[in-house]
Scaffold this active site. Structure first.
Site, PDB file in Angstrom:
ATOM      1  N   GLY A 239       0.761  -1.242   0.000  1.00  0.00           N
ATOM      2  CA  GLY A 239       0.000   0.000   0.000  1.00  0.00           C
ATOM      3  C   GLY A 239       0.785   1.281   0.000  1.00  0.00           C
ATOM      4  CD  GLU A 275       0.265  -9.287   1.706  1.00  0.00           C
ATOM      5  OE1 GLU A 275      -0.593  -8.471   1.286  1.00  0.00           O
ATOM      6  OE2 GLU A 275      -0.030 -10.364   2.233  1.00  0.00           O
ATOM      7  N   PRO A 276       4.697  -5.332  -0.248  1.00  0.00           N
ATOM      8  CG  PRO A 276       6.967  -4.670  -0.243  1.00  0.00           C
ATOM      9  CD  PRO A 276       6.000  -5.680   0.364  1.00  0.00           C
ATOM     10  NE  ARG A 278       0.264   1.996  -6.253  1.00  0.00           N
ATOM     11  CZ  ARG A 278      -0.629   1.862  -7.238  1.00  0.00           C
ATOM     12  NH1 ARG A 278      -0.373   2.355  -8.431  1.00  0.00           N
ATOM     13  NH2 ARG A 278      -1.769   1.256  -7.021  1.00  0.00           N
ATOM     14  NE  ARG A 314      -1.451   2.791 -11.893  1.00  0.00           N
ATOM     15  CZ  ARG A 314      -1.416   4.025 -11.478  1.00  0.00           C
ATOM     16  NH1 ARG A 314      -0.847   4.961 -12.213  1.00  0.00           N
ATOM     17  NH2 ARG A 314      -1.934   4.361 -10.324  1.00  0.00           N
ATOM     18  CE1 TYR A 318      -7.316   1.069 -10.464  1.00  0.00           C
ATOM     19  CE2 TYR A 318      -5.125   1.403 -11.356  1.00  0.00           C
ATOM     20  CZ  TYR A 318      -6.092   0.568 -10.833  1.00  0.00           C
ATOM     21  OH  TYR A 318      -5.803  -0.763 -10.673  1.00  0.00           O
ATOM     22  CB  CYS A 346     -12.022   2.676 -31.509  1.00  0.00           C
ATOM     23  SG  CYS A 346     -11.064   2.809 -33.018  1.00  0.00           S
ATOM     24  CD  GLU A 347     -13.598   1.670 -25.655  1.00  0.00           C
ATOM     25  OE1 GLU A 347     -14.344   2.438 -25.000  1.00  0.00           O
ATOM     26  OE2 GLU A 347     -13.938   0.554 -26.056  1.00  0.00           O
ATOM     27  CE1 TYR A 375      -1.042  -3.779  -8.798  1.00  0.00           C
ATOM     28  CE2 TYR A 375       0.116  -1.824  -8.038  1.00  0.00           C
ATOM     29  CZ  TYR A 375      -0.406  -3.073  -7.797  1.00  0.00           C
ATOM     30  OH  TYR A 375      -0.289  -3.635  -6.547  1.00  0.00           O
TER      31      TYR A 375
HETATM   32  C1  LIG Z   1      -2.357  -5.441  -4.463  1.00  0.00           C
HETATM   33  C2  LIG Z   1      -2.033  -5.967  -3.125  1.00  0.00           C
HETATM   34  C3  LIG Z   1      -0.829  -5.632  -2.499  1.00  0.00           C
HETATM   35  C4  LIG Z   1       0.152  -4.650  -3.091  1.00  0.00           C
HETATM   36  O1  LIG Z   1      -0.302  -3.354  -2.999  1.00  0.00           O
HETATM   37  P1  LIG Z   1       0.665  -2.149  -3.387  1.00  0.00           P
HETATM   38  O2  LIG Z   1      -0.151  -0.958  -3.197  1.00  0.00           O
HETATM   39  O3  LIG Z   1       1.083  -2.366  -4.784  1.00  0.00           O
HETATM   40  O4  LIG Z   1       1.821  -2.208  -2.444  1.00  0.00           O
HETATM   41  C5  LIG Z   1      -0.529  -6.218  -1.300  1.00  0.00           C
HETATM   42  N1  LIG Z   1      -1.392  -7.089  -0.708  1.00  0.00           N
HETATM   43  C6  LIG Z   1      -2.554  -7.428  -1.271  1.00  0.00           C
HETATM   44  C7  LIG Z   1      -3.444  -8.367  -0.582  1.00  0.00           C
HETATM   45  C8  LIG Z   1      -2.926  -6.876  -2.492  1.00  0.00           C
HETATM   46  O5  LIG Z   1      -4.087  -7.205  -3.044  1.00  0.00           O
END
Ligand SMILES: *Cc1c(COP(=O)(O)O)cnc(C)c1O
Length: 422
Positions: A239, A275-276, A278, A314, A318, A346-347, A375
């Site tokens: 996140g 879980e990084p 991005r 993206r 988003y 074509c969008e 992403y």
């Molecule tokens: C997508 C996701 C992440 C990674 O999120 P980032 O914002 O890219 O760090 C980590 N954990 C889970 C469960 C996710 O779905």
């Protein structure tokens, strides 16, 4: 910090001029910097020196095998969200014991495959899933390691399509039901409780939402321990954002993030799992494109490039902002123009930038869409029968194609005619 800089009037990736990649590989093409990937991983890893921790790179951000191998060589584990990603992670040499499995819809087949590979933990997102994992594992005489993903109902203050920790989001088990869910887990024959997981969203640029979530997480761990559960790890999700703009969205430094994590959770004596996605890959990639036409209308100037929404989704998905930099550095005081940079698809939603002030661009000019390493390529597709975007990895003064350009024939060959078509 990234390794895409102007040198002698040209944009480089590390020691390679991007124009030479564009010339050799064509456009559109993703280009990744090994040094940037390594740096981001190490900065995060070093922020937790002295603490038991496992970094499981969220490979959905960028799952090219070469990227996975580079990170695996640094010791990274992987956060997977499908059986396909499990196969990719294993193919890149990531051992099962460094893999966590997230996602709301794991099938029996995927659960079995994860058990076969002896993964570190299943991040469980619902009670039906908990029961099913238990049934599948117990049927094989196994106990699956599980951590329940708890939805703390905090606002991550990010785009609604990448918020995951509010009560209205589909992810996780509601905070109020957490203790009962852990009670159920204890009673099920095929699961073994290991930890607690939270992942509240993506592209978060302040510590406050994390701190609120992790404070709740610490409380929950104490409650669960009082209930007799052994909690050996907390999985804090990913996140952390990246600076797409560079001024309004500067994320906290991993050091400050680590200080907050230790402050809220350090007393628990648990292993941290992260879980990084991005923050590892985002700034490590750019997407090269070329201007096909410049079209003037009464109200707008459209720079029509060869980058479509199928190559980079993206902005369409988003309303994401990406800086655009010409590969030839504009001279100081070069004329600027407000333009829409659009693609050939074509969008109406097919654009990279709207009402953007950029140096004047002409047919044939090459440019880079910045911060496209996460992403980006993973979401690319063949809409409008446009071949998947190639990918290139730079390391110092070397570069290699890590996904060759697909040919149109390859796309056509994916289809089959029915036998009755004659
Ligand atoms: C997508 C996701 C992440 C990674 O999120 P980032 O914002 O890219 O760090 C980590 N954990 C889970 C469960 C996710 O779905």
């Amino acid at each position: 910090m990234d390794h895409f800089q102007y040198r002698d009037g040209e944009l480089f990736a590390e020691d390679v001029p991007l124009s030479s990649i564009a010339q050799e590989v064509g456009t559109p093409t993703y280009v990744y910097s090994s040094a940037t990937l390594r740096r981001h991983y190490r900065v995060f890893d070093e922020a937790f020196t002295g603490r038991d921790h496992l970094i499981c790179y969220a490979m959905k951000a960028n799952s090219n095998q070469a990227v996975l191998r580079l990170l695996a060589d640094l010791g990274a584990g992987m956060d997977i969200v499908s059986g396909g990603e499990l196969a990719r992670a294993r193919a890149a040499g990531v051992p099962g014991e460094k893999i966590v499995f997230s996602g709301v819809g794991k099938t029996d087949e995927e659960i079995r495959a994860a058990l076969d590979h002896g993964i570190f933990c299943f991040n469980v997102e619902s009670l039906p899933e908990l029961r099913r994992i238990s049934e599948v594992a117990a049927g094989r005489g196994q106990k699956a390691p599980v951590s329940l993903r708890i939805n703390p109902d905090v606002d991550a203050q990010t785009h609604e399509k990448i918020s995951t920790g509010k009560a209205v989001d589909k992810f996780g088990i509601p905070w109020m039901e957490a203790r009962a869910a852990y009670g159920l887990a204890r009673d099920l024959p095929g699961v073994m409780v290991k930890g607690v997981t939270m992942h509240i969203g993506s592209q978060i640029t302040t510590l406050a939402p994390f701190e609120r979530a992790f404070t709740l997480l610490a409380e929950l761990v104490e409650l669960l321990r009082a209930d007799g559960h052994e909690i050996s790890h907390v999985d804090l999700g990913g996140g952390l954002g990246v600076p797409y703009h560079g001024d309004t969205d500067v994320p906290p430094h991993p050091r400050d993030y680590a200080e907050m994590v230790n402050r809220t959770l350090g007393h628990l004596g648990v292993t941290y799992v992260f879980e990084p996605g991005r923050m590892i890959a985002g700034n490590a990639g750019v997407l090269l494109g070329r201007v096909i036409f410049v079209k003037e209308t009464e109200t707008k100037t459209f720079v029509i490039s060869d980058i479509g929404m199928n190559d980079l989704m993206r902005p369409t998905l988003y309303e994401a902002f990406h800086h655009i930099r010409p590969l030839k550095e504009p001279a100081p005081g070069a004329p600027m123009q407000v333009v829409d940079v659009v693609g050939p698809v074509c969008e109406t939603g097919d654009y990279i930038a709207r009402d953007r002030k950029l140096p004047v661009m002409e047919r044939g000019d090459l440019f880079a869409v910045m911060t496209a390493g996460a992403y980006g390529a993973v979401m690319s597709n063949t809409y409008n029968t446009r071949p998947l975007t190639p990918e290139v990895l730079v390391d110092g003064d070397k570069f290699a194609v890590i996904r060759p350009r697909m040919e149109v024939e390859d796309i056509i060959a994916l289809d089959a005619l029915p036998p009755w078509s004659g």
